[in-house]
Write an enzyme that holds these catalytic residues in place. Sequence first.
Site, PDB file in Angstrom:
ATOM      1  CE  LYS A 214      -4.426  -1.618   1.685  1.00  0.00           C
ATOM      2  NZ  LYS A 214      -5.392  -1.861   2.743  1.00  0.00           N
ATOM      3  NE  ARG A 248      -7.724  -8.359   1.004  1.00  0.00           N
ATOM      4  CZ  ARG A 248      -7.333  -7.343  -0.011  1.00  0.00           C
ATOM      5  NH1 ARG A 248      -6.274  -6.670   0.356  1.00  0.00           N
ATOM      6  NH2 ARG A 248      -8.018  -7.568  -1.170  1.00  0.00           N
TER       7      ARG A 248
END
Length: 270
Positions: A214, A248
């Site tokens: 991210k 995740r």
Amino acid sequence: MRIGSREFDTEHQTYIMGILNVTPDSFSDGGKYSRIDAALAHAEEMIREGADIIDVGGESTRPGHVQITDEEEIARVVPVIEALKARFDTPVSVDTYKSAVAREAVKAGADLVNDIWGLKYDPGMAHVIAASGVACCLMHNRDNTDYGQFIPEFLDDMRECIRLADAAGIARDKIILDPGVGFGKTYEMNLEIISRLEVLHELGFPVLLGTSRKSVIGLTLDLPPEEREEGTLVTTVYGVQKGCAFVRVHDVEKNKRAVRMTRALMDYCN
């Protein structure tokens, strides 16, 4: 916690949720697994590497993404979920915030609904989850970054997700919370919530951490998505230390190893 046919020890273990994007425009691997044969091959690889859940997403949720119709999203995820359930016994999650998509995904065999809006986008989502009896992951999200006091308001937002779940009749032992790294937060807020993950435990639910590749990692290290593996591994280790039950990730094998090593050290110290 039971997800599909499997029991998860969310108090003492950290499990891997492998990301399977069946989209042409995901921020990190868009288009690579949009064909069903490629998706199944990648899922098999992730399971072999130690994935405990496969998370299937049919719409990119990167900043600036273009929303697709329910029908298009259903057409992307349902055949993949059906094929995964036919071939493997690993639990399958569907990454969607739309109740119509969730309903069809559950019919296809999805064991968990991963909602990036924490039941707040689609009024029908909570009822679909409650009626199906599947597990859910409720993520923190906002359409702005306007907070007076970030952590207290973040927790209030999460309590509202739980209130919606309770009102619809979703069993509490079916709920996972996700702090929503990269959603409705500034760079500094993303760093703060990762560093203070323990505040989520106050709410009494298992926590899933999703930081893989991210922007908070990219901005910190000044790296593109495909070079953020080491940064992701650091956040995974941090998540394990902070008591996260799930992480995740895109890169299953290395994150699985990081989880195992961190757990071994923590268990030895205790």
